[in-house]
Motif scaffolding. Structure first.
Motif, PDB file in Angstrom:
ATOM      1  N   SER A 179      37.328  36.852  42.873  1.00  0.00           N
ATOM      2  CA  SER A 179      36.982  38.192  43.072  1.00  0.00           C
ATOM      3  C   SER A 179      36.488  38.711  44.387  1.00  0.00           C
ATOM      4  N   GLN A 180      36.981  39.859  44.667  1.00  0.00           N
ATOM      5  CA  GLN A 180      36.563  40.161  45.950  1.00  0.00           C
ATOM      6  C   GLN A 180      35.406  41.299  45.345  1.00  0.00           C
ATOM      7  N   SER A 181      35.554  42.163  44.662  1.00  0.00           N
ATOM      8  CA  SER A 181      33.848  42.928  44.283  1.00  0.00           C
ATOM      9  C   SER A 181      32.994  41.723  43.466  1.00  0.00           C
ATOM     10  N   GLU A 205      51.117  49.900  46.800  1.00  0.00           N
ATOM     11  CA  GLU A 205      50.672  50.815  46.458  1.00  0.00           C
ATOM     12  C   GLU A 205      49.669  51.596  47.671  1.00  0.00           C
ATOM     13  N   VAL A 247      37.726  47.286  39.330  1.00  0.00           N
ATOM     14  CA  VAL A 247      37.890  47.960  38.650  1.00  0.00           C
ATOM     15  C   VAL A 247      37.378  47.074  37.377  1.00  0.00           C
ATOM     16  N   THR A 272      34.657  42.932  38.640  1.00  0.00           N
ATOM     17  CA  THR A 272      36.127  43.286  37.911  1.00  0.00           C
ATOM     18  C   THR A 272      36.487  42.944  36.318  1.00  0.00           C
ATOM     19  N   VAL A 326      40.651  50.422  49.461  1.00  0.00           N
ATOM     20  CA  VAL A 326      40.918  50.447  48.086  1.00  0.00           C
ATOM     21  C   VAL A 326      42.057  48.942  48.543  1.00  0.00           C
ATOM     22  N   LEU A 327      42.302  48.923  49.121  1.00  0.00           N
ATOM     23  CA  LEU A 327      43.235  47.704  49.562  1.00  0.00           C
ATOM     24  C   LEU A 327      43.130  45.974  49.620  1.00  0.00           C
ATOM     25  N   SER A 328      43.133  45.544  49.126  1.00  0.00           N
ATOM     26  CA  SER A 328      42.302  44.579  48.974  1.00  0.00           C
ATOM     27  C   SER A 328      43.511  43.452  50.739  1.00  0.00           C
ATOM     28  N   CYS A 360      42.202  39.285  38.770  1.00  0.00           N
ATOM     29  CA  CYS A 360      43.412  40.031  38.945  1.00  0.00           C
ATOM     30  C   CYS A 360      44.408  40.622  40.063  1.00  0.00           C
ATOM     31  N   GLY A 361      44.777  41.131  40.430  1.00  0.00           N
ATOM     32  CA  GLY A 361      45.903  41.817  41.055  1.00  0.00           C
ATOM     33  C   GLY A 361      46.140  41.087  42.212  1.00  0.00           C
ATOM     34  N   THR A 362      45.467  41.613  43.582  1.00  0.00           N
ATOM     35  CA  THR A 362      45.367  40.173  44.655  1.00  0.00           C
ATOM     36  C   THR A 362      45.150  39.169  44.694  1.00  0.00           C
ATOM     37  N   SER A 363      43.688  39.419  43.747  1.00  0.00           N
ATOM     38  CA  SER A 363      42.816  37.852  43.973  1.00  0.00           C
ATOM     39  C   SER A 363      43.877  37.287  42.915  1.00  0.00           C
ATOM     40  N   LYS A 374      51.311  45.407  47.750  1.00  0.00           N
ATOM     41  CA  LYS A 374      50.362  46.512  49.212  1.00  0.00           C
ATOM     42  C   LYS A 374      51.542  47.632  49.665  1.00  0.00           C
TER      43      LYS A 374
HETATM   44  C1  F6R Z   1      45.068  45.357  45.777  1.00  0.00           C
HETATM   45  C2  F6R Z   1      43.564  45.156  44.635  1.00  0.00           C
HETATM   46  C3  F6R Z   1      43.542  45.316  43.801  1.00  0.00           C
HETATM   47  C4  F6R Z   1      42.756  43.804  43.303  1.00  0.00           C
HETATM   48  C5  F6R Z   1      41.888  43.762  41.872  1.00  0.00           C
HETATM   49  C6  F6R Z   1      41.107  43.114  42.217  1.00  0.00           C
HETATM   50  O1  F6R Z   1      45.043  45.830  46.919  1.00  0.00           O
HETATM   51  O2  F6R Z   1      42.390  45.388  45.760  1.00  0.00           O
HETATM   52  O3  F6R Z   1      44.632  44.681  42.863  1.00  0.00           O
HETATM   53  O4  F6R Z   1      42.696  42.250  44.079  1.00  0.00           O
HETATM   54  O5  F6R Z   1      41.745  45.026  41.482  1.00  0.00           O
HETATM   55  O6  F6R Z   1      39.849  42.673  42.677  1.00  0.00           O
HETATM   56  P1  F6R Z   1      38.372  41.749  43.289  1.00  0.00           P
HETATM   57  O7  F6R Z   1      39.379  41.075  43.511  1.00  0.00           O
HETATM   58  O8  F6R Z   1      38.214  42.804  43.266  1.00  0.00           O
HETATM   59  O9  F6R Z   1      38.009  41.130  41.298  1.00  0.00           O
END
Ligand code: F6R
Length: 589
Positions: free
Chosen positions: A340-342, A475, A586, A345, A391-393, A293-296, A472
């Motif tokens: 995914s960073q976190s 948001e 998220v 998600t 919050v921004l990746s 999702c999103g940046t990932s 970027k």
């Molecule tokens: C944008 C941002 C989000 C995450 C997205 C997925 O700066 O941070 O778009 O990239 O919510 O999150 P992860 O990578 O944690 O699955």
């Protein structure tokens, strides 16, 4: 989404919880609250709408050894004090903090109302303490009542509960993150590790359906699905408490942008064997799908281009929330690569679940050790980017691209070459975040600060870069920014280009001819053209030189855009670390 912190031990719980909430605020900042257990066996509750500020202190709050806290990202019920957590049962004896969604809350609320319970908030959470109280009223003790309540609650949640007349804390995990920090005769419970990193690096990752009971110096864990007491191992975390702090920076955003050279060197030192192993899985698979999702998701798009060009390997890409509509093609030979960073998600987790149901193999690239996505995957590459608090990746994004590039090179039989290319880039990345670059971009941000729309175009690898740069800008500065593949704008959106409309054009040696012809189409309509790439051009009204890095252009070109987004946020009076309406992780679909 929503941050939980709880403490049980000899120190002052209030201090630890307030500090933990400040660290966890990236998970939600609509409101915050704490419940501290008083010696005289009731709670002191404090709830505040808005962000917890640096200056919030604990003066006037009681000292105690047990307490829970919460920082909220509103789902059920608006942003108000009464909807803030902790929520109490009708008797005031049971306090709960909760992250996630209770799906059957309306039904359960109706049931409890029939039993004489009253509700003060509009949240789904309030049914939890009251369901526990309902069982206690029927003669069950606190722990049994908490266990029984789980038969009445459906959804995804992490919950922490305490009772004013008991010394126990109960923590429950079901599809939402919850970790336990283990100190000397003390325990911390949190949504994320940085909340207690100042005190301990020893953690226990709760598994799905675990209910942990902290009773003075003892911890026991019961799995309510398996209906048995379980043992969970303690893991030592290699994150440093300092990494989760701002240090000399004013904001996490700029700190994390500046860390990207170090993050790439971490990728360079990933074991060759691990990259080989993942590449072998890819070779053996029939049908490869990137989901995120999103940046990932933008990292996945980069991966698509990289795999196609460098590795001559076709991959499919789908944003995780749409993946379930494409699963007809999945079978035991399919491979899903989730990024995914976190690692938490919800949409990405749901995609993994669907893939596994169809027998597909799942490999993940995640930044957070022990996260749900890591545990749901058959294999994982840990990014090692360190805690990303803003919050921004930013740094997680470039690290994901670096990893995908290494895998693509391994698939082409050139892992070492891929590693060398990354290594060579490190010094240049330092330059990209240097004061000289920041000053240059500041000029641009001053020109753009009052603009309402920005359009961005790029071809090939510059297409995901344009998408990510737009995200970027949007948001964090709230300027409308829209990105397109270079050739697409003329198919409709060019109607919006007017005299002075800012358009950012990403170029590279490979795409220069075609993208410059797209740039001329914009210029002919009066656009203000900002060029980002290796060569200046007479069409550019403003130019950001970023040297040619071929497959790694995406890493280099996004950095000035991250800085631009940061500076626009500052000039427009927006909070760079906590943009409105957003939250890190998220965890709801
Ligand atoms: C944008 C941002 C989000 C995450 C997205 C997925 O700066 O941070 O778009 O990239 O919510 O999150 P992860 O990578 O944690 O699955």
């Amino acid at each position: 989404m929503c941050g939980i912190i709880a403490y049980h031990g000899p120190r002052n719980a209030t201090e630890i919880i307030v500090k933990g909430l400040k660290t966890l605020e990236y998970r939600g900042y609509d409101s915050w609250g704490v419940a501290i257990k008083n010696n005289d066996k009731d709670f002191t509750i404090k709830k505040i709408v808005g962000k917890i500020t640096e200056s919030t202190d604990v003066d006037g709050m009681p000292k105690s050894n047990i307490g829970i806290g919460h920082t909220r990202w509103a789902t059920h019920g608006g942003v108000s004090e009464k909807n803030s957590h902790p929520h109490l049962s009708n008797s005031g004896k049971i306090a709960v903090v909760h992250n996630g969604i209770i799906e059957n809350y309306q039904e359960q609320r109706d049931f409890l109302i029939k039993q004489g319970f009253k509700f003060e908030s509009e949240t789904d959470t309030e049914i939890i303490p009251n369901t526990i109280e309902y069982h206690m009223n029927r003669g069950y003790d606190f722990i049994d009542a908490a266990k029984r309540s789980l038969n009445h609650i459906n959804g995804q949640f992490a919950i922490v509960v305490m009772h004013s007349q008991h010394n126990q804390i109960v923590a429950i995990r079901k599809e939402a993150p919850l970790v336990i920090g283990v100190g000397k005769k003390e325990f911390f419970i949190a949504s994320d590790i940085p909340a207690f990193l100042d005190y301990t690096k020893q953690v226990i990752f709760l598994e799905e359906n675990d209910l942990a009971i902290i009773d003075n110096e003892d911890l026991s864990i019961f799995n309510f699905k398996e209906n048995l007491v379980v043992n969970r191992k303690t893991t030592s975390i290699d994150w440093d408490a300092e990494q989760a702090k701002k240090g000399d920076f004013d904001h996490y955003l700029m700190k994390e942008i500046s860390e990207q050279a170090d993050v790439i060197s971490k990728v360079v030192s990933l074991p060759a064997k691990q990259i080989k192993d993942i590449a072998n899985e890819i070779r053996e698979a029939q049908g490869i799908f990137f989901v995120a999702c999103g940046t990932s998701a933008h990292s996945c798009m980069n991966g698509m281009y990289l795999f196609s060009k460098t590795a001559k390997t076709h991959v499919n890409f789908c944003v995780a929330s749409e993946f379930e509509y494409f699963t007809h093609f999945l079978n035991k030979k399919s491979l899903v690569i989730a990024i995914s960073q976190s690692g938490e998600t919800a949409d990405t987790l749901a995609a993994i679940r669907v893939a596994k149901e169809r027998g597909a193999k799942v490999i993940s690239i995640v930044n957070v050790m022990g996260s749900s996505i890591m545990r749901a995957s058959h294999k994982t590459i840990l990014q090692g980017a360190g805690p990303e608090i803003c919050v921004l990746s930013t740094k997680a994004y470039t690290s994901q691209i670096a990893i995908l590039s290494l895998i693509a090179h391994e698939l082409a039989g050139q892992q070492e070459e891929g590693r060398s290319k990354l290594k060579e880039l490190i010094r240049y990345i330092y330059y990209l975040t240097s004061k000289a670059m920041r000053d240059h971009i500041k000029e641009l941000s001053e020109r753009l600060r009052y603009t309402q729309h920005i359009y961005l175009i790029g071809r090939g690898l510059q297409h995901p870069t344009a998408l990510e740069a737009a995200l970027k800008i949007k948001e964090v500065s709230y300027i409308h920014a829209e990105a397109y593949a270079g050739g697409e704008l003329k198919h409709g959106t060019i109607a919006l280009i007017d005299k002075g409309t800012p358009c950012i054009v990403f170029t590279s040696d490979r795409t220069e001819k075609e993208i410059m012809s797209n740039a001329s189409e914009l210029k002919a309509r009066g656009a203000y053209i900002i060029g980002v790439g290796p060569k200046n051009n007479e069409l550019f009204d403003f130019y950001i030189k970023v040297r040619e890095a071929e497959d790694l252009n995406s890493i280099c070109q996004i950095i000035p855009m991250q800085i631009l987004a940061y500076q626009l946020a500052l000039l427009r009076g927006c909070d760079p670390d906590k943009p409105r309406n957003l939250a890190k992780s998220v965890t709801v679909k």
